[in-house]
Design an enzyme around this catalytic site. Structure first.
Site, PDB file in Angstrom:
ATOM      1  N   ILE A  61       4.825 -64.729 -37.174  1.00 54.03           N
ATOM      2  CA  ILE A  61       5.415 -63.611 -36.433  1.00 54.03           C
ATOM      3  C   ILE A  61       3.998 -62.973 -35.853  1.00 54.03           C
ATOM      4  O   ILE A  61       3.128 -62.624 -36.967  1.00 54.03           O
ATOM      5  CB  ILE A  61       6.327 -62.764 -37.075  1.00 54.03           C
ATOM      6  CG1 ILE A  61       6.475 -61.443 -36.514  1.00 54.03           C
ATOM      7  CG2 ILE A  61       5.882 -62.067 -38.396  1.00 54.03           C
ATOM      8  CD1 ILE A  61       7.702 -60.432 -36.700  1.00 54.03           C
ATOM      9  N   SER A  62       3.778 -62.862 -34.756  1.00 52.64           N
ATOM     10  CA  SER A  62       2.434 -62.458 -34.218  1.00 52.64           C
ATOM     11  C   SER A  62       2.103 -60.828 -34.628  1.00 52.64           C
ATOM     12  O   SER A  62       3.196 -60.134 -34.956  1.00 52.64           O
ATOM     13  CB  SER A  62       2.357 -62.366 -32.837  1.00 52.64           C
ATOM     14  OG  SER A  62       2.419 -63.706 -32.095  1.00 52.64           O
ATOM     15  N   GLN A  63       0.970 -60.785 -34.781  1.00 48.50           N
ATOM     16  CA  GLN A  63       0.424 -59.244 -34.913  1.00 48.50           C
ATOM     17  C   GLN A  63       1.171 -58.103 -34.032  1.00 48.50           C
ATOM     18  O   GLN A  63       1.038 -58.530 -32.687  1.00 48.50           O
ATOM     19  CB  GLN A  63      -1.118 -59.375 -34.887  1.00 48.50           C
ATOM     20  CG  GLN A  63      -1.876 -58.058 -34.963  1.00 48.50           C
ATOM     21  CD  GLN A  63      -3.269 -57.874 -34.846  1.00 48.50           C
ATOM     22  OE1 GLN A  63      -3.513 -58.945 -34.014  1.00 48.50           O
ATOM     23  NE2 GLN A  63      -4.078 -56.915 -34.969  1.00 48.50           N
TER      24      GLN A  63
END
Length: 212
Positions: A61-63
């Site tokens: 899950i992206s920053q």
């Protein structure tokens, strides 16, 4: 959202403002999206940190900063009708987009991730999302053209299929590269494509094909 969770999401949104995210609609979408629902329970205590987290199958899950930055770059196009997302993943970026665009079309190559993301979006009553299990390199031609396309994994080169699915004046936000990756914004002008490099990033590779 519960009060404590809402507070955590708001604090995260405020932190992103301090890091340069200026679009108030993006800030509001981050503040109203419970990121802890999109990670495994054992990682929930890290959900509102500004960091990428594993979601299984070698994906992340992206920053939150990157989610907000890419979304802001899309919205700067001024076109908010239909967006194509390549790489549904956990569904967090999808949920943020669903609060800002009339219609979201999202493609995911890993079937189990797509199933989990769909369940989470239903839990949040976000019903303006269509999902497809398939090869992100190919996009979703039957749903196009798209006002905007966002890619959440890095191909070695920009997929030509995605460029062709942009509407005239449409915008593609995509990380490109292998060892060194750069976030690019590509705008379509007829049969011409204008490209801008934004900043260095780090994403998992955009792998061709689809997994059951």
């Amino acid at each position: 959202m519960a009060v404590a969770t809402q507070r955590s999401a708001v604090v995260l949104a405020q932190k992103l403002q301090s890091e340069g995210i200026t679009n108030p609609a993006v800030i509001s979408a981050i503040a109203n999206t419970p990121r802890h629902l999109f990670v495994e329970t054992v990682l929930a205590h890290k959900a509102y940190e500004n960091t990428a987290l594993p979601i299984g199958h070698g994906q992340t899950i992206s920053q939150p900063y990157i989610v907000a930055r890419m979304t802001e770059l899309l919205l700067n196009s001024g076109r908010h009708q239909q967006v194509l997302e390549i790489g549904t993943g956990s569904g967090y970026q999808t949920a943020v987009l669903a609060r800002l665009f009339e219609r979201v079309c999202s493609v995911e190559r890993i079937k189990s991730l797509q199933f989990q993301a769909k369940r989470r979006l239903q839990q949040l009553d976000l019903h303006n999302v269509s999902m497809k299990h398939g090869d992100g390199w190919q996009g979703w031609p039957s749903k196009g053209p798209f006002d905007c396309i966002l890619v959440t994994a890095a191909p070695s080169a920009v997929p030509q299929a995605l460029l062709q699915q942009l509407s005239d004046g449409g915008r593609l936000v995509i990380p490109v590269g292998t060892d060194e990756q750069v976030l690019r914004v590509i705008t379509r002008d007829g049969e011409q494509f204008h490209e801008e490099s934004v900043e260095a990033v780090r994403f998992v590779p955009l792998v061709p094909g689809a997994l059951a």
